[in-house]
Design a protein around this motif. Structure first.
Motif, PDB file in Angstrom:
ATOM      1  N   VAL A  41      -3.068  -8.495  -5.877  1.00 34.57           N
ATOM      2  CA  VAL A  41      -2.328  -8.655  -7.125  1.00 34.57           C
ATOM      3  C   VAL A  41      -2.216  -7.307  -7.839  1.00 34.57           C
ATOM      4  CG1 VAL A  41      -3.031 -11.067  -7.364  1.00 34.57           C
ATOM      5  CG2 VAL A  41      -4.447  -9.254  -8.379  1.00 34.57           C
ATOM      6  N   PRO A  42      -1.315  -7.175  -8.811  1.00 31.39           N
ATOM      7  CA  PRO A  42      -1.150  -5.903  -9.525  1.00 31.39           C
ATOM      8  C   PRO A  42      -2.450  -5.409 -10.161  1.00 31.39           C
ATOM      9  CG  PRO A  42       0.668  -7.374 -10.015  1.00 31.39           C
ATOM     10  CD  PRO A  42      -0.305  -8.180  -9.240  1.00 31.39           C
ATOM     11  N   GLY A  43      -2.648  -4.107 -10.064  1.00 35.82           N
ATOM     12  CA  GLY A  43      -3.850  -3.493 -10.613  1.00 35.82           C
ATOM     13  C   GLY A  43      -4.957  -3.310  -9.602  1.00 35.82           C
ATOM     14  N   VAL A  44      -4.932  -4.100  -8.535  1.00 37.22           N
ATOM     15  CA  VAL A  44      -5.958  -3.994  -7.480  1.00 37.22           C
ATOM     16  C   VAL A  44      -5.493  -2.957  -6.469  1.00 37.22           C
ATOM     17  CG1 VAL A  44      -7.196  -5.213  -5.660  1.00 37.22           C
ATOM     18  CG2 VAL A  44      -6.669  -6.377  -7.808  1.00 37.22           C
ATOM     19  N   THR A  45      -6.395  -2.055  -6.089  1.00 40.91           N
ATOM     20  CA  THR A  45      -6.059  -0.997  -5.122  1.00 40.91           C
ATOM     21  C   THR A  45      -6.890  -1.182  -3.848  1.00 40.91           C
ATOM     22  OG1 THR A  45      -7.680   0.430  -6.242  1.00 40.91           O
ATOM     23  CG2 THR A  45      -5.376   0.677  -6.875  1.00 40.91           C
ATOM     24  N   PRO A  46      -6.303  -1.779  -2.809  1.00 43.00           N
ATOM     25  CA  PRO A  46      -7.058  -2.052  -1.581  1.00 43.00           C
ATOM     26  C   PRO A  46      -7.126  -0.875  -0.619  1.00 43.00           C
ATOM     27  CG  PRO A  46      -4.855  -2.946  -1.399  1.00 43.00           C
ATOM     28  CD  PRO A  46      -4.934  -2.330  -2.768  1.00 43.00           C
ATOM     29  N   GLY A  47      -6.626   0.298  -1.020  1.00 41.84           N
ATOM     30  CA  GLY A  47      -6.524   1.423  -0.094  1.00 41.84           C
ATOM     31  C   GLY A  47      -7.830   1.820   0.568  1.00 41.84           C
ATOM     32  N   LYS A  48      -8.934   1.870  -0.199  1.00 48.51           N
ATOM     33  CA  LYS A  48     -10.204   2.329   0.383  1.00 48.51           C
ATOM     34  C   LYS A  48     -10.694   1.365   1.454  1.00 48.51           C
ATOM     35  CE  LYS A  48     -12.891   0.205  -3.366  1.00 48.51           C
ATOM     36  NZ  LYS A  48     -13.908   0.433  -4.421  1.00 48.51           N
ATOM     37  N   TRP A  49     -10.487   0.062   1.246  1.00 51.93           N
ATOM     38  CA  TRP A  49     -10.903  -0.919   2.243  1.00 51.93           C
ATOM     39  C   TRP A  49      -9.955  -0.912   3.440  1.00 51.93           C
ATOM     40  CZ3 TRP A  49     -11.013  -4.046  -2.732  1.00 51.93           C
ATOM     41  CH2 TRP A  49     -12.248  -3.894  -3.373  1.00 51.93           C
ATOM     42  N   ALA A  50      -8.691  -0.648   3.195  1.00 52.98           N
ATOM     43  CA  ALA A  50      -7.727  -0.569   4.295  1.00 52.98           C
ATOM     44  C   ALA A  50      -8.061   0.602   5.216  1.00 52.98           C
ATOM     45  CB  ALA A  50      -6.308  -0.427   3.745  1.00 52.98           C
ATOM     46  N   ARG A  51      -8.517   1.725   4.644  1.00 49.27           N
ATOM     47  CA  ARG A  51      -8.892   2.880   5.469  1.00 49.27           C
ATOM     48  C   ARG A  51     -10.091   2.564   6.352  1.00 49.27           C
ATOM     49  NH1 ARG A  51      -7.395   5.600   0.689  1.00 49.27           N
ATOM     50  NH2 ARG A  51      -9.548   5.586  -0.075  1.00 49.27           N
ATOM     51  N   VAL A  52     -11.091   1.864   5.787  1.00 50.68           N
ATOM     52  CA  VAL A  52     -12.255   1.481   6.594  1.00 50.68           C
ATOM     53  C   VAL A  52     -11.835   0.538   7.712  1.00 50.68           C
ATOM     54  CG1 VAL A  52     -14.503   0.333   6.561  1.00 50.68           C
ATOM     55  CG2 VAL A  52     -13.835   1.806   4.657  1.00 50.68           C
ATOM     56  N   TRP A  53     -10.931  -0.386   7.387  1.00 50.45           N
ATOM     57  CA  TRP A  53     -10.430  -1.328   8.405  1.00 50.45           C
ATOM     58  C   TRP A  53      -9.778  -0.578   9.567  1.00 50.45           C
ATOM     59  CZ3 TRP A  53     -10.341  -6.748   8.791  1.00 50.45           C
ATOM     60  CH2 TRP A  53      -9.515  -7.262   9.784  1.00 50.45           C
ATOM     61  N   SER A  54      -8.921   0.392   9.261  1.00 53.54           N
ATOM     62  CA  SER A  54      -8.213   1.114  10.314  1.00 53.54           C
ATOM     63  C   SER A  54      -9.170   1.919  11.177  1.00 53.54           C
ATOM     64  CB  SER A  54      -7.159   2.038   9.701  1.00 53.54           C
ATOM     65  OG  SER A  54      -7.759   3.026   8.883  1.00 53.54           O
ATOM     66  N   GLU A  55     -10.276   2.372  10.600  1.00 51.65           N
ATOM     67  CA  GLU A  55     -11.279   3.103  11.379  1.00 51.65           C
ATOM     68  C   GLU A  55     -12.111   2.160  12.244  1.00 51.65           C
ATOM     69  OE1 GLU A  55     -13.518   5.070   8.408  1.00 51.65           O
ATOM     70  OE2 GLU A  55     -11.920   6.497   7.868  1.00 51.65           O
ATOM     71  N   ARG A  56     -12.405   0.988  11.698  1.00 53.98           N
ATOM     72  CA  ARG A  56     -13.288   0.049  12.385  1.00 53.98           C
ATOM     73  C   ARG A  56     -12.554  -0.817  13.393  1.00 53.98           C
ATOM     74  NH1 ARG A  56     -17.621  -2.854   8.604  1.00 53.98           N
ATOM     75  NH2 ARG A  56     -17.882  -0.636   8.142  1.00 53.98           N
TER      76      ARG A  56
END
Length: 277
Positions: free
Chosen positions: A15-30
């Protein structure tokens, strides 16, 4: 005809205001072989998106109807008041509800704070969205109370904000359908909770379980040495317990020290792998 193998993917709504970028980066690494699709939705559409099956999990704002839905609260946001830079509130470090008594306070239809009673003076009508309310604030018509992330999302050079005291706050949670708690969902839960690959409940844990660690292999490593070196008395330790009849003299309880049975039990406890959450 050979069946085509479908590549797994994971859809994450936010939803607006939430920034999932840091978790998305961990996902792409894992999980580099599993694409992560980020699905931006309006605040009111987070729960419906999950129930419709249009996302595997979502970063939503509480409250949500827990019927059939799981939700893990992640963090609580600071509430701020947004106003023009030349407003008298700019001189304050923190604003209270009483400070807004004479101001028009907008209450957009997509409000995320769940007010029981909005402070200040009510506007003639409610703006449709937070973005619309921001435009009215910029016009000098009134002020707006929002989670800090939304104030940053709708930042304008002619506006500023201050922290509000004693007001409702917005809580962000990770949510998903209970009957769709897949390995990939578990993997993302582990990521947002900061678990390592080895402690993950998803695919990472499955891979780690296929290769038992040294502590889990009987008769190897330092734990095996501890069991032999701290056995009870002259008896031969079996599975961490001293042989019968060799733990004490005179039929009494064994005393402490390097030759006591407590040493063997402690070694056995130390050698047992801990259960991870």
């Amino acid at each position: 005809m050979t069946e085509m193998q479908v590549t797994p993917s994971f859809r994450l709504a936010y939803v607006p205001g939430v920034t999932p970028g840091k978790w998305a980066r961990v996902w792409s690494e894992r999980l580099p072989d599993v694409p992560l699709a980020l699905v931006a939705v309006e605040a009111a559409d987070g729960e419906p998106t999950l129930r419709a099956g249009d996302a595997d999990a979502g970063l939503v704002r509480l409250p949500v109807d827990r019927t059939g839905l799981s939700a893990i609260p992640l963090y609580t946001e600071t509430t701020v008041v947004v106003f023009p830079k030349d407003h008298w509130l700019a001189a304050a470090e923190e604003v209270t509800v009483e400070d807004l008594a004479e101001d028009v306070v907008f209450h957009p239809l997509d409000d995320t704070l769940g007010w029981e009673r909005l402070p200040g003076r009510p506007a003639i009508e409610r703006p449709a969205t937070t973005a619309d309310a921001i435009e009215l604030v910029a016009a000098g018509v009134g002020v707006l109370l929002v989670p800090q992330s939304l104030a940053r999302l709708h930042h304008r050079r002619d506006l500023t904000y201050r922290t509000m005291a004693d007001t409702p706050q917005s809580q962000v949670a990770l949510s998903w359908l209970e009957d769709r708690t897949t390995d990939l969902v578990e993997e993302f839960i582990g990521i947002v909770r900061g678990r390592t690959v080895n402690s993950s409940r998803g695919r990472g844990q499955t891979a780690a379980a296929a290769q038992p660690s040294e502590k889990q292999q009987p008769g190897s490593g330092k734990d095996a040495g501890r069991g032999a070196g701290k056995g009870a008395g002259k008896g031969k330790a079996v599975g961490g317990r001293p042989a019968a009849g060799r733990t004490a003299t005179g039929g009494g309880r064994p005393r402490g020290g390097s030759g006591s049975s407590s040493g063997g039990s402690a070694a056995a406890r130390r050698g047992r792998p801990k259960r991870r959450g």
